[in-house]
Design an enzyme around this catalytic site. Structure first.
Site, PDB file in Angstrom:
ATOM      1  N   VAL A  80     -63.550 -21.169  96.718  1.00 38.74           N
ATOM      2  CA  VAL A  80     -64.395 -20.198  95.665  1.00 38.74           C
ATOM      3  C   VAL A  80     -65.833 -20.373  95.933  1.00 38.74           C
ATOM      4  O   VAL A  80     -66.542 -19.290  96.175  1.00 38.74           O
ATOM      5  CB  VAL A  80     -64.184 -20.387  94.206  1.00 38.74           C
ATOM      6  CG1 VAL A  80     -64.714 -19.572  93.440  1.00 38.74           C
ATOM      7  CG2 VAL A  80     -62.203 -20.404  94.099  1.00 38.74           C
ATOM      8  N   GLY A 118     -58.482 -14.714  87.809  1.00 41.24           N
ATOM      9  CA  GLY A 118     -59.273 -14.653  89.118  1.00 41.24           C
ATOM     10  C   GLY A 118     -60.300 -13.303  89.091  1.00 41.24           C
ATOM     11  O   GLY A 118     -61.332 -13.624  88.265  1.00 41.24           O
ATOM     12  N   GLU A 121     -53.550 -24.545  94.254  1.00 40.45           N
ATOM     13  CA  GLU A 121     -54.514 -25.563  93.830  1.00 40.45           C
ATOM     14  C   GLU A 121     -54.542 -26.634  94.868  1.00 40.45           C
ATOM     15  O   GLU A 121     -53.282 -26.633  95.516  1.00 40.45           O
ATOM     16  CB  GLU A 121     -54.194 -26.123  92.292  1.00 40.45           C
ATOM     17  CG  GLU A 121     -54.266 -25.076  91.175  1.00 40.45           C
ATOM     18  CD  GLU A 121     -55.609 -24.656  91.060  1.00 40.45           C
ATOM     19  OE1 GLU A 121     -56.433 -25.257  90.882  1.00 40.45           O
ATOM     20  OE2 GLU A 121     -55.736 -23.373  91.183  1.00 40.45           O
ATOM     21  N   ASP A 164     -51.662 -24.967  85.428  1.00 39.96           N
ATOM     22  CA  ASP A 164     -52.696 -23.924  85.512  1.00 39.96           C
ATOM     23  C   ASP A 164     -52.498 -22.819  84.585  1.00 39.96           C
ATOM     24  O   ASP A 164     -53.576 -22.652  84.119  1.00 39.96           O
ATOM     25  CB  ASP A 164     -52.520 -23.544  87.184  1.00 39.96           C
ATOM     26  CG  ASP A 164     -53.524 -22.443  87.524  1.00 39.96           C
ATOM     27  OD1 ASP A 164     -54.920 -23.079  87.502  1.00 39.96           O
ATOM     28  OD2 ASP A 164     -53.217 -21.300  87.656  1.00 39.96           O
ATOM     29  N   LYS A 198     -54.883 -21.350  81.552  1.00 43.40           N
ATOM     30  CA  LYS A 198     -55.301 -20.280  81.130  1.00 43.40           C
ATOM     31  C   LYS A 198     -54.830 -19.386  79.861  1.00 43.40           C
ATOM     32  O   LYS A 198     -55.640 -18.793  79.284  1.00 43.40           O
ATOM     33  CB  LYS A 198     -54.875 -19.183  82.413  1.00 43.40           C
ATOM     34  CG  LYS A 198     -55.591 -19.572  83.500  1.00 43.40           C
ATOM     35  CD  LYS A 198     -54.893 -19.312  84.943  1.00 43.40           C
ATOM     36  CE  LYS A 198     -55.417 -19.593  86.112  1.00 43.40           C
ATOM     37  NZ  LYS A 198     -54.752 -19.231  87.495  1.00 43.40           N
TER      38      LYS A 198
END
Ligand code: HSE
Length: 413
Positions: A12, A129, A185, A196, A200
């Site tokens: 990222v 994302g 990940e 994950d 979120k």
């Protein structure tokens, strides 16, 4: 000139630098100021990077540079990200992050510090994302009471399940493929075991309902136990299996928050969300259903959301942009077993007929499923809608007659 620092140069982080310099001119126009990246923090060496003179291994170079007003945190994990982000906010630097673990575990505290120091703590990239979801939730849907959120929140597991459903690819091969594509990940267990997606749904629930929901309060189950046989039974029900993060507001003031693989009808919008795509369905009391859809993982989609936050931070250097929720420690998240739903169950037994009769006595409303080439010592069925704890009690009553090999919740979304 607004100076930016980027902490982390992984998938990222390198995407953030790439997008920033590729679109710098239009980014500056939108931010209405000149901007540049002054420092990139990473412990590794990048001798071939065109920005190699910007690299540092020391956080001190960022925290002590008073001209740095915006810090991008894309290191991942809580340590040392938490310490670094907290110190940046306390020093009057705004922070944009994609780090869902940090936001899900420390969000309330960091938002409070941002409020006290007049800085911004923005994290659009932490959920979905590149999909715009947090801003629409906090701004465009602000007039609504949010009733329910259901989402496919993890690209890696959605990619794996899509491969299993559409191509009958084995779980391990599909996971390897997802890792090669850079979706997973660093530790893929966070994807496949549901952690994950759990982080979120915590962020979505906290923002929607205004109080922090912590990961350890969310019942979380991953997709590692899903087999191609379950996928085939779901298909026989005109349904698919998806990993669903879900949160609902209850009349008693509490909320539910869960992550588990669920069987959903092919008629549901989320059923057609495939590959690395994510989607979030938000139910508001005024708007009804709204679905947000897009790429939920990957370098440039995630960088797109981070850079948008940087632009927002630059536009609001001296004004706080409100995105907020409160901390809490009360009994706020409802026990997941109190939820009313139906379940798909697959059992093995040496005496299928007796098991079937006992199941019929337990459940008034039971549907047995058939599958070509099914094992003769196996039975699959769906229960009617009941509290989950009641379904489990009824299944315990037949526990000595067979073994449960699969248990998947069925959701009407
Ligand atoms: N590993 C995550 C996913 C990355 O697969 O969705 C984006 O959060």
């Amino acid at each position: 000139m607004v100076k930016i620092a980027v902490m982390g140069h992984g998938v990222v982080g390198s995407g953030v630098v790439e997008v920033f310099y590729k679109n710098r001119e239009s980014i500056q126009k939108k931010a209405d100021c000149q901007m540049d990246i002054a420092h990139i923090l990473d412990l590794r060496d990048f001798p071939d990077s065109p920005y190699k003179e910007k690299f540092t291994k020391s956080f001190d170079d960022i925290i002590n540079d008073d001209e740095v007003k915006i810090v991008v945190e894309v290191m991942g994990g809580v340590n040392p990200a938490y310490d670094f982000v907290k110190r940046c906010l306390l020093k009057g630097k705004s922070v944009a992050t994609s780090n869902k673990e940090l936001v899900a575990t420390k969000g309330a505290e960091l938002l409070k510090i941002a409020g006290e120091t007049g800085t911004n703590f923005l994290f659009e990239a932490s959920v979905g994302g590149g999909i715009p979801i947090l801003r629409p939730l906090s701004q465009c849907l602000a007039a609504n009471d949010i009733i329910e959120i259901d989402g496919i929140l993890n690209g890696t597991t959605n990619y794996i399940l899509t491969k299993m459903i559409k191509e009958q690819v084995a779980f391990s091969d599909a996971l390897k493929n997802a890792q090669e594509l850079g979706y997973a990940e660093r530790d893929p267990s966070a994807d496949i075991e549901g952690a994950d997606a759990c982080r979120k749904i915590c962020i979505l629930a906290s923002l929607s309902y205004g109080k922090h929901v912590y990961p350890d309060e969310v019942y979380t189950e991953g997709i590692t136990k899903i087999s191609l046989t379950d996928v085939a039974y779901a298909e026989s029900m005109n349904s698919v299996i998806k990993l669903i993060g879900r949160s609902k507001k209850l009349k008693n003031g509490k909320v539910t928050a869960t992550v588990y693989p669920a069987i959903i009808s092919k008629d549901c919008q989320l059923a057609n969300v495939d590959d690395v795509y994510n989607a979030v369905c938000v139910k508001g009391d005024a708007i009804g259903d709204v679905v947000f859809y897009g790429k939920g993982a990957g370098k440039l989609p995630t960088a797109s959301a981070v850079v948008a936050d940087v632009i927002d931070c630059a536009k609001h250097i001296h004004a706080r942009k409100l995105i907020n929720w409160e901390d809490r420690s009360d009994d706020y998240v409802e026990e997941y077993k109190n939820d009313v739903l139906s379940k798909y169950i697959r059992m093995t037994s040496n005496d299928i007929e007796s098991l079937k009769n006992s199941l019929k006595q337990q459940f008034n409303d039971i549907q047995f499923l058939t599958l070509k080439d099914a094992d003769e010592n196996e039975i699959a069925f769906t229960t009617g809608e009941l509290m989950e704890k009641v379904i489990d009690e009824k299944l315990s009553a037949v526990a000595d007659m067979g073994e449960i090999v699969s248990s998947i919740r069925i959701l009407n979304i």
